[in-house]
Enzyme design. Sequence first.
Site, PDB file in Angstrom:
ATOM      1  N   CYS A  35       1.118  -1.030   0.392  1.00  0.00           N
ATOM      2  CA  CYS A  35      -0.041   0.013  -0.140  1.00  0.00           C
ATOM      3  C   CYS A  35       0.935   1.033  -0.083  1.00  0.00           C
ATOM      4  CB  CYS A  35      -0.535   0.271   1.051  1.00  0.00           C
ATOM      5  SG  CYS A  35      -1.914   1.410   1.194  1.00  0.00           S
ATOM      6  N   CYS A  65       0.417   4.232   2.538  1.00  0.00           N
ATOM      7  CA  CYS A  65       0.307   3.917   4.011  1.00  0.00           C
ATOM      8  C   CYS A  65       1.445   3.970   4.103  1.00  0.00           C
ATOM      9  CB  CYS A  65       0.163   1.797   3.805  1.00  0.00           C
ATOM     10  SG  CYS A  65      -1.406   1.830   4.246  1.00  0.00           S
TER      11      CYS A  65
END
Length: 328
Positions: free
Chosen positions: A254, A257
Amino acid sequence: MAEPEQHSDAKKPNFSNEEDDDIVESDVEFDNTGVVESDNDPPQKMGDPSVEVTDDKRDAAQTEKLKAIDAISEGKLDEAIDYLTEAITLHPTSAILYATRASVFVKLSKPNAAICDAGAALEINPDSAKGYKVRGMARAMLGLWEEAASDLHVASKLDYDEEIGSALKKVEPNARKIEEHRRKYERLRKERELKRNECQRQQQKAESQDQEALSAFKDGQVIGIHSTRELEPKLNAATKTSRLVILYFTATWCGPCRYISPLYTSLAAKYAKVVFLKVDIDEARDVAARWNISSVPTFFFVRNGKEVDKVVGADKNALEMKIAQYAG
């Protein structure tokens, strides 16, 4: 010689002590028939035990005793006391003379004087049935029910008579009431002590659990969670210590993230009393499933085991604002 005994309050015996003053004891209702006020006359004249008792003195003492018996039969109790006092002076080591004078003091409603004489008789002769009998009757007159019962029981074993039996019928019910009353409040005190000990035990257990819970945290650091089995103890520990928990769901693939993770780490250092947890959804699939994760990054704010708010996406401003809001 025995000291005069103080008159007890026959209606309100005191069984409490300072440690138990938070237990309010009820009154005990007694049959107080025959109970009198404590006599506070000057001490009666006692014999000198060091005096040598000759046969002549012994005979003279017996003569005075007979005069006293006649005076008693005529109701002249004060004269009887005088005769017996003279007899005691002549024969100061006679237990029966003291016990006889004690019985006259009982008739005169002077229980303390009677107790003093009965005590003197028992010092001379520890097996004086009359000494125990008269002292028991005198103690009953002061409302000293347990002491009276004890003396009368001893007298009964030594030389029972109807007068002792009659006195016991009155004294024993009151003595039993005191014993039952004492047992009741001893039981209450024991129950209270057990309750206090249990409270202390629970408190110590809670403090131990709090310390154990605190040891599970790494203040100022992000704690990785790899399964539900790891997560639950952390949430429970946070609840016990009233701490806010932030549950951060992420993934290695991600991009957002990776963008917000450094901020999350720095916020953990800034808010050391907040529990910062981090869950990789691919590694801890059971945790992700339980929290119904559909996208990452997602941040749950948890207090007392319940979700209070959340942030979805890599919104740095929203994350910092909510941490500041709930951490305060």
